[in-house]
Design a protein around this motif. Structure first.
Motif, PDB file in Angstrom:
ATOM      1  N   SER A   1     -41.287 -16.110 -86.986  1.00 21.20           N
ATOM      2  CA  SER A   1     -40.641 -14.929 -86.409  1.00 21.20           C
ATOM      3  C   SER A   1     -41.659 -13.860 -86.032  1.00 21.20           C
ATOM      4  CB  SER A   1     -39.598 -14.368 -87.379  1.00 21.20           C
ATOM      5  OG  SER A   1     -40.166 -14.029 -88.622  1.00 21.20           O
ATOM      6  N   ILE A   2     -42.643 -13.587 -86.885  1.00 24.18           N
ATOM      7  CA  ILE A   2     -43.595 -12.515 -86.582  1.00 24.18           C
ATOM      8  C   ILE A   2     -44.515 -12.901 -85.430  1.00 24.18           C
ATOM      9  CG2 ILE A   2     -45.342 -13.177 -88.292  1.00 24.18           C
ATOM     10  CD1 ILE A   2     -44.302  -9.575 -87.283  1.00 24.18           C
ATOM     11  N   ASP A   3     -44.958 -14.137 -85.404  1.00 26.26           N
ATOM     12  CA  ASP A   3     -45.849 -14.551 -84.322  1.00 26.26           C
ATOM     13  C   ASP A   3     -45.103 -14.619 -82.995  1.00 26.26           C
ATOM     14  OD1 ASP A   3     -48.486 -15.068 -85.749  1.00 26.26           O
ATOM     15  OD2 ASP A   3     -47.064 -16.176 -86.982  1.00 26.26           O
ATOM     16  N   THR A   4     -43.831 -14.996 -83.030  1.00 20.80           N
ATOM     17  CA  THR A   4     -43.010 -14.957 -81.822  1.00 20.80           C
ATOM     18  C   THR A   4     -42.848 -13.522 -81.346  1.00 20.80           C
ATOM     19  OG1 THR A   4     -41.844 -17.005 -82.351  1.00 20.80           O
ATOM     20  CG2 THR A   4     -40.723 -15.474 -80.865  1.00 20.80           C
ATOM     21  N   ALA A   5     -42.675 -12.585 -82.282  1.00 20.04           N
ATOM     22  CA  ALA A   5     -42.543 -11.168 -81.910  1.00 20.04           C
ATOM     23  C   ALA A   5     -43.817 -10.658 -81.246  1.00 20.04           C
ATOM     24  CB  ALA A   5     -42.208 -10.330 -83.137  1.00 20.04           C
ATOM     25  N   ILE A   6     -44.977 -11.049 -81.772  1.00 21.17           N
ATOM     26  CA  ILE A   6     -46.248 -10.618 -81.173  1.00 21.17           C
ATOM     27  C   ILE A   6     -46.392 -11.219 -79.773  1.00 21.17           C
ATOM     28  CG2 ILE A   6     -48.760 -10.776 -81.388  1.00 21.17           C
ATOM     29  CD1 ILE A   6     -48.277 -10.579 -84.492  1.00 21.17           C
ATOM     30  N   LEU A   7     -46.020 -12.480 -79.626  1.00 17.59           N
ATOM     31  CA  LEU A   7     -46.049 -13.101 -78.302  1.00 17.59           C
ATOM     32  C   LEU A   7     -45.108 -12.366 -77.352  1.00 17.59           C
ATOM     33  CD1 LEU A   7     -46.884 -15.609 -76.457  1.00 17.59           C
ATOM     34  CD2 LEU A   7     -44.551 -16.318 -76.972  1.00 17.59           C
ATOM     35  N   ALA A   8     -43.880 -12.108 -77.792  1.00 15.04           N
ATOM     36  CA  ALA A   8     -42.891 -11.436 -76.938  1.00 15.04           C
ATOM     37  C   ALA A   8     -43.359 -10.040 -76.547  1.00 15.04           C
ATOM     38  CB  ALA A   8     -41.540 -11.368 -77.646  1.00 15.04           C
ATOM     39  N   ALA A   9     -43.960  -9.309 -77.476  1.00 19.13           N
ATOM     40  CA  ALA A   9     -44.458  -7.964 -77.174  1.00 19.13           C
ATOM     41  C   ALA A   9     -45.557  -8.018 -76.113  1.00 19.13           C
ATOM     42  CB  ALA A   9     -44.968  -7.289 -78.443  1.00 19.13           C
ATOM     43  N   GLY A  10     -46.474  -8.972 -76.236  1.00 13.46           N
ATOM     44  CA  GLY A  10     -47.526  -9.129 -75.219  1.00 13.46           C
ATOM     45  C   GLY A  10     -46.946  -9.515 -73.868  1.00 13.46           C
ATOM     46  N   ALA A  11     -45.956 -10.399 -73.885  1.00 16.20           N
ATOM     47  CA  ALA A  11     -45.309 -10.816 -72.640  1.00 16.20           C
ATOM     48  C   ALA A  11     -44.592  -9.642 -71.978  1.00 16.20           C
ATOM     49  CB  ALA A  11     -44.325 -11.959 -72.915  1.00 16.20           C
ATOM     50  N   LEU A  12     -43.862  -8.862 -72.773  1.00 16.04           N
ATOM     51  CA  LEU A  12     -43.138  -7.714 -72.209  1.00 16.04           C
ATOM     52  C   LEU A  12     -44.096  -6.652 -71.680  1.00 16.04           C
ATOM     53  CD1 LEU A  12     -40.233  -7.453 -74.800  1.00 16.04           C
ATOM     54  CD2 LEU A  12     -40.075  -8.229 -72.404  1.00 16.04           C
ATOM     55  N   LEU A  13     -45.223  -6.439 -72.367  1.00 14.08           N
ATOM     56  CA  LEU A  13     -46.228  -5.506 -71.853  1.00 14.08           C
ATOM     57  C   LEU A  13     -46.741  -5.986 -70.497  1.00 14.08           C
ATOM     58  CD1 LEU A  13     -49.039  -3.705 -73.710  1.00 14.08           C
ATOM     59  CD2 LEU A  13     -49.549  -4.937 -71.616  1.00 14.08           C
ATOM     60  N   ALA A  14     -47.076  -7.270 -70.417  1.00 10.04           N
ATOM     61  CA  ALA A  14     -47.554  -7.837 -69.147  1.00 10.04           C
ATOM     62  C   ALA A  14     -46.478  -7.727 -68.070  1.00 10.04           C
ATOM     63  CB  ALA A  14     -47.975  -9.290 -69.344  1.00 10.04           C
ATOM     64  N   GLY A  15     -45.224  -7.972 -68.457  1.00  8.96           N
ATOM     65  CA  GLY A  15     -44.120  -7.860 -67.509  1.00  8.96           C
ATOM     66  C   GLY A  15     -43.971  -6.456 -66.959  1.00  8.96           C
ATOM     67  N   GLU A  16     -44.180  -5.455 -67.799  1.00 12.30           N
ATOM     68  CA  GLU A  16     -44.127  -4.057 -67.341  1.00 12.30           C
ATOM     69  C   GLU A  16     -45.307  -3.744 -66.430  1.00 12.30           C
ATOM     70  OE1 GLU A  16     -41.916  -1.351 -67.645  1.00 12.30           O
ATOM     71  OE2 GLU A  16     -40.667  -3.073 -68.115  1.00 12.30           O
ATOM     72  N   TYR A  17     -46.475  -4.272 -66.772  1.00 13.27           N
ATOM     73  CA  TYR A  17     -47.662  -4.006 -65.955  1.00 13.27           C
ATOM     74  C   TYR A  17     -47.530  -4.658 -64.575  1.00 13.27           C
ATOM     75  CZ  TYR A  17     -52.416  -3.166 -64.538  1.00 13.27           C
ATOM     76  OH  TYR A  17     -53.518  -2.738 -63.828  1.00 13.27           O
ATOM     77  N   PHE A  18     -47.010  -5.867 -64.550  1.00 15.60           N
ATOM     78  CA  PHE A  18     -46.845  -6.593 -63.288  1.00 15.60           C
ATOM     79  C   PHE A  18     -45.369  -6.580 -62.876  1.00 15.60           C
ATOM     80  CE2 PHE A  18     -50.780  -8.327 -65.094  1.00 15.60           C
ATOM     81  CZ  PHE A  18     -51.635  -8.182 -64.019  1.00 15.60           C
ATOM     82  N   LYS A  19     -44.784  -5.409 -62.924  1.00 16.41           N
ATOM     83  CA  LYS A  19     -43.363  -5.196 -62.626  1.00 16.41           C
ATOM     84  C   LYS A  19     -43.011  -5.708 -61.222  1.00 16.41           C
ATOM     85  CE  LYS A  19     -40.140  -1.681 -64.046  1.00 16.41           C
ATOM     86  NZ  LYS A  19     -39.722  -2.472 -65.177  1.00 16.41           N
ATOM     87  N   GLY A  20     -41.821  -6.299 -61.119  1.00 16.76           N
ATOM     88  CA  GLY A  20     -41.346  -6.780 -59.832  1.00 16.76           C
ATOM     89  C   GLY A  20     -41.943  -8.109 -59.405  1.00 16.76           C
TER      90      GLY A  20
END
Length: 169
Positions: free
Chosen positions: A95-114
């Motif tokens: 669960s914690i490692d999935t959360a860290i992965l998801a947080a990194g993915a969401l950060l990247a998604g915000e940076y490369f929005k659209g």
């Protein structure tokens, strides 16, 4: 910059999955892969890596996580083979490692929005069945193994799990 270089040097060129350590033949860790997604986005924002190189690496990684990385109910195995995304070392879904992965993915998604990066990041995050990880309790379980079921450990005190709880909410 040195941190970014680690993630460039120790991520598989085809899958984007990042090794857990710099030791020879180290498996990838989904937490290291999540940190890599964040590092690439931040590195690009600082001009340490080109937009195209950062974007391509992140997209490749997210495609691997979405399409081939082994998981259960959207919760990824802690350690994966860098070239295949298959579980190694009889590791648990974490669960914690999935959360860290998801947080990194969401950060990247915000940076490369659209872009497809944003869409894939959201898909990966939304696929996680956080409720399943409660295992009928009020606390998120630390992990699950197909051989034995849920681990007897839960995130029930203050620690690194705050990011996990924020994403699960």
């Amino acid at each position: 910059r040195d941190t970014l270089q680690y993630f460039i040097d120790f991520s598989d060129p085809k899958t984007g999955l990042t090794q857990d350590s710099s030791q020879y033949n180290s498996p990838c860790s989904i937490a290291a892969t999540g940190f890599s997604l964040a590092a690439l986005s931040i590195g690009q924002s600082q001009g340490w890596i080109s937009y195209r190189a950062a974007y391509d690496q992140i997209l490749k990684t997210l495609e691997t996580m979405n399409d081939t990385a082994q998981h259960r109910n959207g919760v990824f195995y802690h350690f994966l083979a860098p070239k295949t995304g298959r579980r190694v070392w009889n590791s648990e879904v974490s669960s914690i490692d999935t959360a860290i992965l998801a947080a990194g993915a969401l950060l990247a998604g915000e940076y490369f929005k659209g872009t497809p990066v944003e869409s894939l990041a959201r898909q990966i995050y939304e696929r996680v069945n956080w409720e399943w990880m409660l295992n009928g309790t009020d606390w998120i379980c630390m992990g699950w193994k197909p051989e034995t079921g849920f681990l007897p450990y839960y995130w029930d005190s203050y620690s690194e799990h705050i990011i996990l709880q924020a994403l699960a909410i």
